[in-house]
Design an enzyme around this catalytic site. Sequence first.
Site, PDB file in Angstrom:
ATOM      1  N   ASN A   9       0.880  -1.168   0.000  1.00  0.00           N
ATOM      2  CA  ASN A   9       0.000   0.000   0.000  1.00  0.00           C
ATOM      3  C   ASN A   9       0.916   1.216   0.000  1.00  0.00           C
ATOM      4  O   ASN A   9       1.512   1.543   1.021  1.00  0.00           O
ATOM      5  CB  ASN A   9      -0.882  -0.025   1.256  1.00  0.00           C
ATOM      6  CG  ASN A   9      -1.712   1.247   1.382  1.00  0.00           C
ATOM      7  OD1 ASN A   9      -1.765   2.064   0.461  1.00  0.00           O
ATOM      8  ND2 ASN A   9      -2.355   1.421   2.528  1.00  0.00           N
ATOM      9  N   TRP A  10       1.020   1.834  -1.167  1.00  0.00           N
ATOM     10  CA  TRP A  10       1.947   2.969  -1.279  1.00  0.00           C
ATOM     11  C   TRP A  10       1.434   4.212  -0.554  1.00  0.00           C
ATOM     12  O   TRP A  10       2.162   5.162  -0.346  1.00  0.00           O
ATOM     13  CB  TRP A  10       2.168   3.314  -2.752  1.00  0.00           C
ATOM     14  CG  TRP A  10       2.982   2.302  -3.509  1.00  0.00           C
ATOM     15  CD1 TRP A  10       3.499   1.122  -3.037  1.00  0.00           C
ATOM     16  CD2 TRP A  10       3.380   2.388  -4.890  1.00  0.00           C
ATOM     17  NE1 TRP A  10       4.186   0.474  -4.027  1.00  0.00           N
ATOM     18  CE2 TRP A  10       4.130   1.232  -5.176  1.00  0.00           C
ATOM     19  CE3 TRP A  10       3.166   3.323  -5.898  1.00  0.00           C
ATOM     20  CZ2 TRP A  10       4.675   0.994  -6.446  1.00  0.00           C
ATOM     21  CZ3 TRP A  10       3.700   3.087  -7.156  1.00  0.00           C
ATOM     22  CH2 TRP A  10       4.462   1.938  -7.425  1.00  0.00           C
ATOM     23  N   LYS A  11       0.141   4.211  -0.210  1.00  0.00           N
ATOM     24  CA  LYS A  11      -0.482   5.402   0.392  1.00  0.00           C
ATOM     25  C   LYS A  11      -0.232   6.602  -0.519  1.00  0.00           C
ATOM     26  O   LYS A  11      -0.237   6.435  -1.736  1.00  0.00           O
ATOM     27  CB  LYS A  11       0.030   5.593   1.827  1.00  0.00           C
ATOM     28  CG  LYS A  11      -0.100   4.300   2.652  1.00  0.00           C
ATOM     29  CD  LYS A  11       0.116   4.478   4.110  1.00  0.00           C
ATOM     30  CE  LYS A  11      -0.054   3.141   4.825  1.00  0.00           C
ATOM     31  NZ  LYS A  11       0.038   3.235   6.275  1.00  0.00           N
ATOM     32  N   HIS A  94      -9.378   1.479   4.776  1.00  0.00           N
ATOM     33  CA  HIS A  94      -8.119   1.596   5.521  1.00  0.00           C
ATOM     34  C   HIS A  94      -8.341   2.525   6.717  1.00  0.00           C
ATOM     35  O   HIS A  94      -9.107   3.482   6.633  1.00  0.00           O
ATOM     36  CB  HIS A  94      -7.015   2.153   4.604  1.00  0.00           C
ATOM     37  CG  HIS A  94      -5.665   2.044   5.228  1.00  0.00           C
ATOM     38  ND1 HIS A  94      -5.216   2.944   6.158  1.00  0.00           N
ATOM     39  CD2 HIS A  94      -4.682   1.115   5.086  1.00  0.00           C
ATOM     40  CE1 HIS A  94      -3.996   2.579   6.558  1.00  0.00           C
ATOM     41  NE2 HIS A  94      -3.654   1.472   5.931  1.00  0.00           N
ATOM     42  N   GLU A  96      -6.681   4.848   7.868  1.00  0.00           N
ATOM     43  CA  GLU A  96      -6.416   6.272   7.587  1.00  0.00           C
ATOM     44  C   GLU A  96      -7.640   6.913   6.926  1.00  0.00           C
ATOM     45  O   GLU A  96      -7.937   8.076   7.173  1.00  0.00           O
ATOM     46  CB  GLU A  96      -5.161   6.399   6.706  1.00  0.00           C
ATOM     47  CG  GLU A  96      -3.900   6.109   7.517  1.00  0.00           C
ATOM     48  CD  GLU A  96      -2.768   5.491   6.719  1.00  0.00           C
ATOM     49  OE1 GLU A  96      -2.797   5.547   5.482  1.00  0.00           O
ATOM     50  OE2 GLU A  96      -1.842   4.946   7.360  1.00  0.00           O
ATOM     51  N   GLU A 164      -5.399  -4.848  10.411  1.00  0.00           N
ATOM     52  CA  GLU A 164      -4.365  -3.854  10.677  1.00  0.00           C
ATOM     53  C   GLU A 164      -4.645  -3.158  12.006  1.00  0.00           C
ATOM     54  O   GLU A 164      -5.453  -2.222  12.062  1.00  0.00           O
ATOM     55  CB  GLU A 164      -4.344  -2.802   9.561  1.00  0.00           C
ATOM     56  CG  GLU A 164      -4.040  -3.368   8.189  1.00  0.00           C
ATOM     57  CD  GLU A 164      -3.372  -2.327   7.290  1.00  0.00           C
ATOM     58  OE1 GLU A 164      -2.354  -2.669   6.682  1.00  0.00           O
ATOM     59  OE2 GLU A 164      -3.838  -1.179   7.213  1.00  0.00           O
ATOM     60  N   GLY A 170       2.731   2.159  10.829  1.00  0.00           N
ATOM     61  CA  GLY A 170       3.700   3.250  10.690  1.00  0.00           C
ATOM     62  C   GLY A 170       4.418   3.593  11.984  1.00  0.00           C
ATOM     63  O   GLY A 170       5.074   4.616  12.096  1.00  0.00           O
ATOM     64  N   SER A 210       3.558  -2.263  10.234  1.00  0.00           N
ATOM     65  CA  SER A 210       5.010  -2.359  10.446  1.00  0.00           C
ATOM     66  C   SER A 210       5.585  -3.727  10.076  1.00  0.00           C
ATOM     67  O   SER A 210       6.555  -4.189  10.681  1.00  0.00           O
ATOM     68  CB  SER A 210       5.385  -1.988  11.885  1.00  0.00           C
ATOM     69  OG  SER A 210       5.000  -0.649  12.158  1.00  0.00           O
ATOM     70  N   GLY A 231       2.982  -1.154   4.211  1.00  0.00           N
ATOM     71  CA  GLY A 231       3.071   0.275   3.931  1.00  0.00           C
ATOM     72  C   GLY A 231       4.513   0.665   3.620  1.00  0.00           C
ATOM     73  O   GLY A 231       5.016   0.452   2.513  1.00  0.00           O
ATOM     74  N   GLY A 232       5.191   1.202   4.618  1.00  0.00           N
ATOM     75  CA  GLY A 232       6.539   1.751   4.440  1.00  0.00           C
ATOM     76  C   GLY A 232       7.503   0.835   3.687  1.00  0.00           C
ATOM     77  O   GLY A 232       8.212   1.266   2.763  1.00  0.00           O
TER      78      GLY A 232
HETATM   79  P1  13P Z   1       3.197   0.268   7.629  1.00  0.00           P
HETATM   80  O1  13P Z   1       3.662  -1.008   7.025  1.00  0.00           O
HETATM   81  O2  13P Z   1       3.946   1.483   7.129  1.00  0.00           O
HETATM   82  O3  13P Z   1       3.086   0.196   9.120  1.00  0.00           O
HETATM   83  O4  13P Z   1       1.689   0.504   7.092  1.00  0.00           O
HETATM   84  C1  13P Z   1       0.794  -0.543   7.196  1.00  0.00           C
HETATM   85  C2  13P Z   1      -0.418  -0.175   6.442  1.00  0.00           C
HETATM   86  O5  13P Z   1      -1.155   0.710   6.849  1.00  0.00           O
HETATM   87  C3  13P Z   1      -0.685  -0.874   5.189  1.00  0.00           C
HETATM   88  O6  13P Z   1      -1.952  -0.591   4.720  1.00  0.00           O
END
Ligand code: 13P
Length: 248
Positions: A9-11, A94, A96, A164, A170, A210, A231-232
């Site tokens: 997920n590149w966000k 998600h 967010e 999640e 994050g 994470s 994510g990251g």
């Molecule tokens: P991180 O891997 O950066 O913690 O993000 C997880 C996430 O929200 C994937 O959708």
Amino acid sequence: MRKTIIAGNWKMNNTASQGVALVKAIAPLVEDAECDVVVCVPAIDIPAVGEALKGTKIALGAQNVHFAEKGAYTGEISASMLKEYGVQYVIIGHSERRQYFGETDETVNKRTLAALAAGLTPIVCIGESLEERETGKTESVLAKQIEEGFKGIEDIKKIVVAYEPIWAIGTGRTATAEQANETIGFIRRKIGEMFCPKCAENVRIQYGGSMNAGNCKELMAMPEIDGGLIGGASLKAPDFAAIVHYNK
Ligand code: 13P
């Protein structure tokens, strides 16, 4: 047997040209992948990244979809618009989006049903906050997200669920493998009660929060965990490829 699915997920990261460069770096590293590999990219990157993904093992995903087929919804994107560019997966609900953009279980449900009707595979995200975990509400929060978010789904194995925990996103603070396994086991039982136990056995449930090259092996070794939503670590080709190869 549930096939593992590793999705990035590149966000809100990577312009279209940066995204193309990233998938060109990832593609040769995951050519031999045994699991499903997906990148969920910003909407405006979809055409260029989709083109760059042709002939690779990586499937294209979006990060949201509107529930209406078309109409007066300024700024929104429909399932048919995504489909025309070869999008196969779409992240829905998600945390967010729930936190910053007013997403509710009801809108998650509407988006999920619209995605399924269009032939997209929804990756539906659920998870509890730190306060909810610390006050013993994890199971009731997840149960409500499942009951309301998954209502009316005809074939539950057509969705992917991403568990999640918000406190792990994050933050570098990942759930322990045991914690993630136990909670995903609860999610599967709840889906079993709502649909049927046998159907729940066929639903793929990812862990997200994470997850990285260092901890993926231990998480993925857990029997209930069928993949990761990353994510990251999905923004760096070697890290993402290492997660795809978690069992190597
Ligand atoms: P991180 O891997 O950066 O913690 O993000 C997880 C996430 O929200 C994937 O959708």
